[in-house]
Motif scaffolding. Structure first.
Motif, PDB file in Angstrom:
ATOM      1  N   GLY A 164       0.807  -1.214   0.000  1.00  0.00           N
ATOM      2  CA  GLY A 164       0.000   0.000   0.000  1.00  0.00           C
ATOM      3  C   GLY A 164       0.837   1.258   0.000  1.00  0.00           C
ATOM      4  N   PHE A 165       1.980   1.225   0.658  1.00  0.00           N
ATOM      5  CA  PHE A 165       2.877   2.390   0.680  1.00  0.00           C
ATOM      6  C   PHE A 165       3.263   2.777  -0.741  1.00  0.00           C
ATOM      7  N   GLN A 166       3.734   1.819  -1.505  1.00  0.00           N
ATOM      8  CA  GLN A 166       4.201   2.117  -2.861  1.00  0.00           C
ATOM      9  C   GLN A 166       3.052   2.543  -3.759  1.00  0.00           C
ATOM     10  N   GLY A 167       1.890   1.902  -3.588  1.00  0.00           N
ATOM     11  CA  GLY A 167       0.738   2.277  -4.400  1.00  0.00           C
ATOM     12  C   GLY A 167       0.335   3.721  -4.182  1.00  0.00           C
ATOM     13  N   CYS A 168       0.294   4.142  -2.932  1.00  0.00           N
ATOM     14  CA  CYS A 168      -0.077   5.526  -2.636  1.00  0.00           C
ATOM     15  C   CYS A 168       1.004   6.497  -3.068  1.00  0.00           C
ATOM     16  N   TYR A 169       2.245   6.119  -2.888  1.00  0.00           N
ATOM     17  CA  TYR A 169       3.361   6.949  -3.345  1.00  0.00           C
ATOM     18  C   TYR A 169       3.231   7.197  -4.851  1.00  0.00           C
ATOM     19  N   ASP A 170       2.988   6.140  -5.612  1.00  0.00           N
ATOM     20  CA  ASP A 170       2.877   6.262  -7.071  1.00  0.00           C
ATOM     21  C   ASP A 170       1.703   7.144  -7.476  1.00  0.00           C
ATOM     22  N   ALA A 171       0.581   7.026  -6.754  1.00  0.00           N
ATOM     23  CA  ALA A 171      -0.596   7.831  -7.081  1.00  0.00           C
ATOM     24  C   ALA A 171      -0.332   9.311  -6.859  1.00  0.00           C
ATOM     25  N   VAL A 172       0.264   9.639  -5.709  1.00  0.00           N
ATOM     26  CA  VAL A 172       0.542  11.044  -5.404  1.00  0.00           C
ATOM     27  C   VAL A 172       1.597  11.594  -6.360  1.00  0.00           C
ATOM     28  N   LYS A 173       2.597  10.791  -6.683  1.00  0.00           N
ATOM     29  CA  LYS A 173       3.613  11.217  -7.657  1.00  0.00           C
ATOM     30  C   LYS A 173       2.973  11.537  -8.998  1.00  0.00           C
ATOM     31  N   MET A 174       1.997  10.729  -9.401  1.00  0.00           N
ATOM     32  CA  MET A 174       1.308  10.966 -10.666  1.00  0.00           C
ATOM     33  C   MET A 174       0.580  12.307 -10.634  1.00  0.00           C
ATOM     34  N   LEU A 175      -0.040  12.626  -9.516  1.00  0.00           N
ATOM     35  CA  LEU A 175      -0.723  13.915  -9.392  1.00  0.00           C
ATOM     36  C   LEU A 175       0.275  15.068  -9.427  1.00  0.00           C
ATOM     37  N   PRO A 313       8.063 -27.519   8.735  1.00  0.00           N
ATOM     38  CA  PRO A 313       7.961 -26.575   9.861  1.00  0.00           C
ATOM     39  C   PRO A 313       9.254 -25.793  10.067  1.00  0.00           C
ATOM     40  N   SER A 314       9.089 -24.499  10.395  1.00  0.00           N
ATOM     41  CA  SER A 314      10.244 -23.642  10.604  1.00  0.00           C
ATOM     42  C   SER A 314       9.877 -22.494  11.542  1.00  0.00           C
ATOM     43  N   ASN A 315      10.861 -22.066  12.335  1.00  0.00           N
ATOM     44  CA  ASN A 315      10.666 -20.915  13.219  1.00  0.00           C
ATOM     45  C   ASN A 315      11.116 -19.616  12.564  1.00  0.00           C
ATOM     46  N   ARG A 316      11.524 -19.683  11.319  1.00  0.00           N
ATOM     47  CA  ARG A 316      11.964 -18.495  10.599  1.00  0.00           C
ATOM     48  C   ARG A 316      10.757 -17.848   9.922  1.00  0.00           C
ATOM     49  N   PHE A 317      10.673 -16.520  10.027  1.00  0.00           N
ATOM     50  CA  PHE A 317       9.521 -15.790   9.504  1.00  0.00           C
ATOM     51  C   PHE A 317       9.936 -14.900   8.341  1.00  0.00           C
ATOM     52  N   LYS A 318       8.950 -14.588   7.511  1.00  0.00           N
ATOM     53  CA  LYS A 318       9.225 -13.763   6.337  1.00  0.00           C
ATOM     54  C   LYS A 318       8.016 -12.895   6.018  1.00  0.00           C
ATOM     55  N   GLU A 319       8.297 -11.719   5.477  1.00  0.00           N
ATOM     56  CA  GLU A 319       7.235 -10.820   5.024  1.00  0.00           C
ATOM     57  C   GLU A 319       7.200 -10.811   3.503  1.00  0.00           C
ATOM     58  N   TYR A 320       6.019 -11.014   2.948  1.00  0.00           N
ATOM     59  CA  TYR A 320       5.835 -11.016   1.498  1.00  0.00           C
ATOM     60  C   TYR A 320       4.984  -9.807   1.115  1.00  0.00           C
ATOM     61  N   ARG A 321       5.417  -9.085   0.085  1.00  0.00           N
ATOM     62  CA  ARG A 321       4.695  -7.901  -0.378  1.00  0.00           C
ATOM     63  C   ARG A 321       4.270  -8.096  -1.826  1.00  0.00           C
ATOM     64  N   LEU A 322       2.973  -7.981  -2.086  1.00  0.00           N
ATOM     65  CA  LEU A 322       2.469  -8.053  -3.448  1.00  0.00           C
ATOM     66  C   LEU A 322       2.357  -6.646  -4.028  1.00  0.00           C
ATOM     67  N   PRO A 323       2.737  -6.459  -5.289  1.00  0.00           N
ATOM     68  CA  PRO A 323       2.700  -5.121  -5.881  1.00  0.00           C
ATOM     69  C   PRO A 323       1.272  -4.652  -6.135  1.00  0.00           C
ATOM     70  N   THR A 324       1.086  -3.343  -6.088  1.00  0.00           N
ATOM     71  CA  THR A 324      -0.184  -2.724  -6.485  1.00  0.00           C
ATOM     72  C   THR A 324      -0.010  -2.125  -7.881  1.00  0.00           C
ATOM     73  N   GLN A 325      -1.132  -1.780  -8.515  1.00  0.00           N
ATOM     74  CA  GLN A 325      -1.082  -1.212  -9.857  1.00  0.00           C
ATOM     75  C   GLN A 325      -1.970   0.023  -9.932  1.00  0.00           C
ATOM     76  N   LEU A 326      -1.486   1.043 -10.613  1.00  0.00           N
ATOM     77  CA  LEU A 326      -2.276   2.232 -10.858  1.00  0.00           C
ATOM     78  C   LEU A 326      -3.157   2.020 -12.084  1.00  0.00           C
ATOM     79  N   VAL A 327      -4.463   2.050 -11.893  1.00  0.00           N
ATOM     80  CA  VAL A 327      -5.415   1.888 -12.999  1.00  0.00           C
ATOM     81  C   VAL A 327      -5.829   3.307 -13.442  1.00  0.00           C
ATOM     82  N   ILE A 328      -5.341   3.721 -14.594  1.00  0.00           N
ATOM     83  CA  ILE A 328      -5.567   5.088 -15.071  1.00  0.00           C
ATOM     84  C   ILE A 328      -6.864   5.150 -15.875  1.00  0.00           C
TER      85      ILE A 328
END
Length: 332
Positions: A164-175, A313-328
């Motif tokens: 969401g951070f990148q999606g909003c950044y891209d939207a404001v940059k476009m404006l 099984p594992s005690n190691r954790f990871k964060e996954y980020r899916l990209p957002t897209q600007l629909v113009i």
């Protein structure tokens, strides 16, 4: 009555081999496995789930907790997420137990306890607001957890989130690239991580492009039509904005309602970009440009992550980020 012994006789194998094929408790050659499955199908043999669970110590069941509120537009989002989860697990022979937290931390705790009592193999949770340290006491390595859409407070874990951070950044940059300098933002309450990250994307985009952060142009309120309507009125009438980014779908509906009531020309008099891609946005006049976040894909990825932890099984954790897209479309 068809028994495992009859299946073994037809497939010309031992009953132990049939059991290993059913419960996946030991390697069986593909040729033998195919022969056993064919015998089961011919004899219409259906394994007893309770017996399977006792032998394998697995119920092949996953608990899914999502927050659904009456009249909330994000209900569609979470049901799309659930479809992605269900599709992946169905192909792997798992069943889903679905429960609604009603955005209540207490009810979330109750549901997790219930799922544990039903011996689910794992949990996928879209957490409510509040501290989640209790999770560590309610689940353990025998019941891995994957969090989706939101990062809970007070706990480490596996997270599958939209960017969401990148999606909003891209939207404001476009404006900004379109020449706008007085850009307002309407945000939902900051008690959940997605709203916090979207607001931070706005702030960072403004700062990176040398524009002042005017706190008067940042309004935070309930995610509702009424809130969106009133906040848009305030920004447009009192602060003379030329562009608006709306970080909540429900608030965006209120914004469009105000714009249409006042006959404001979009994008000539006010440019606007929303967040989340619902059908109504494409049907507004003019069609609303939006940040599209993955829902089905989010669920499918969460299911894949949990399956991997169930198999290894594992005690190691990871964060996954899916990209957002600007629909113009035509709103800026």
């Amino acid at each position: 009555m068809t028994t495992i012994k009859k299946v073994a006789q037809l497939a010309n194998v031992s009953t132990a081999t049939v059991s290993h094929v059913i419960n996946e408790t030991r390697f069986v050659s593909e040729e033998t496995r195919t022969r056993v499955l064919k015998a089961m199908e011919e004899l219409k043999y259906i394994p007893n789930p309770a017996a399977q669970s006792l032998r394998s110590q697995k119920t092949k069941t996953i608990g899914l907790l999502i927050p659904i509120l009456e009249d909330e537009t994000n209900n569609i989002f979470f049901m799309r997420v659930a479809r992605g989860i269900e599709h992946v697990f169905r192909e792997s022979g798992y069943h889903i137990m679905l429960a609604n937290t009603n955005e209540s931390l207490d009810y979330e705790k109750e549901q997790i306890k219930y799922f544990k009592s039903r011996q689910v193999d794992g949990l996928i949770i879209a957490p409510t607001a509040g501290n989640h340290e209790f999770i560590a006491n309610l689940v353990n390595e025998d019941c891995p957890v994957v969090f989706i859409d939101r990062k809970p407070e007070g706990i480490k874990g596996d997270f599958v989130l939209n960017n969401g951070f990148q999606g909003c950044y891209d939207a404001v940059k476009m404006l900004i690239d379109k020449g706008h300098r007085k850009i307002g933002i309407l945000s939902g309450l900051l008690n959940l991580s997605p709203a916090q990250e979207r607001l931070e994307g706005y702030r960072q985009a403004m700062t990176d492009h040398g524009l002042p952060l005017d706190e008067n142009l940042i309004l935070i309120g309930e995610s509702s039509f009424e809130s969106g309507y009133e906040m848009t009125r305030k920004l447009y009438e009192q602060f003379d904005i030329t562009a608006l980014f709306v970080a909540s779908n429900a608030i965006a509906m209120g914004s469009i309602g105000y714009i249409q009531d006042k006959g404001i020309k979009v994008p000539e008099e006010l440019a606007i970009i929303g967040f989340d891609n619902y059908d109504w946005g494409a049907l507004s006049n003019p069609p609303l440009s939006v940040i599209n976040q993955s829902a089905y894909e989010l669920g499918a990825k969460a299911a894949e992550v949990l399956l991997k932890k169930l198999n290894k099984p594992s005690n190691r954790f990871k964060e996954y980020r899916l990209p957002t897209q600007l629909v113009i479309r035509n709103s800026f």
